[in-house]
Design a protein around this motif. Structure first.
Motif, short mmCIF file in Angstrom:
data_model
loop_
_atom_site.label_atom_id
_atom_site.label_comp_id
_atom_site.label_asym_id
_atom_site.label_seq_id
_atom_site.Cartn_x
_atom_site.Cartn_y
_atom_site.Cartn_z
N ARG A 37 1.15 -1.29 -0.10
CA ARG A 37 -0.08 -0.14 0.24
C ARG A 37 0.90 1.27 0.07
O ARG A 37 0.29 2.35 -0.68
N VAL A 38 2.22 0.87 0.64
CA VAL A 38 2.86 2.64 0.87
C VAL A 38 3.25 2.91 -0.60
O VAL A 38 3.45 3.61 -1.53
N LEU A 39 4.20 1.33 -1.58
CA LEU A 39 3.83 1.92 -2.98
C LEU A 39 2.93 2.41 -3.07
O LEU A 39 3.40 2.84 -4.62
N ALA A 40 1.78 1.90 -3.45
CA ALA A 40 0.80 2.26 -4.26
C ALA A 40 0.69 3.28 -4.20
O ALA A 40 0.30 4.24 -5.21
N ARG A 41 0.60 4.15 -2.49
CA ARG A 41 0.75 6.15 -2.39
C ARG A 41 1.60 6.51 -3.59
O ARG A 41 1.13 7.55 -3.38
N TYR A 42 2.76 5.44 -3.16
CA TYR A 42 3.78 6.88 -3.73
C TYR A 42 3.91 6.80 -5.55
O TYR A 42 3.42 8.08 -6.04
#
Length: 59
Positions: A37-42
């Motif tokens: 999810r963190v990568l998706a936010r980036y």
């Protein structure tokens, strides 16, 4: 606040996405878990800027 490791990861992910690389490829190279999810936010941050109307007209 993010630490230096997080800033480097975010910068790498943003630069790779802006260069046109796919999120799964970026995740593998950056050591992120599949479906992170963190990568998706980036990626959302980069895509939001890239798809912004002012950017599309050269502002």
């Amino acid at each position: 606040m993010t630490g230096p490791g997080n800033s480097l990861r975010r910068g790498f992910a943003a630069a790779a996405r802006a260069a046109g690389h796919d999120p799964p490829e970026i995740a593998r190279a950056g050591g992120c878990a599949d479906g992170s999810r963190v990568l998706a936010r980036y990626m959302d941050d980069v895509d939001r800027v890239r798809n912004s109307p002012p950017v599309g007209i050269g502002l």
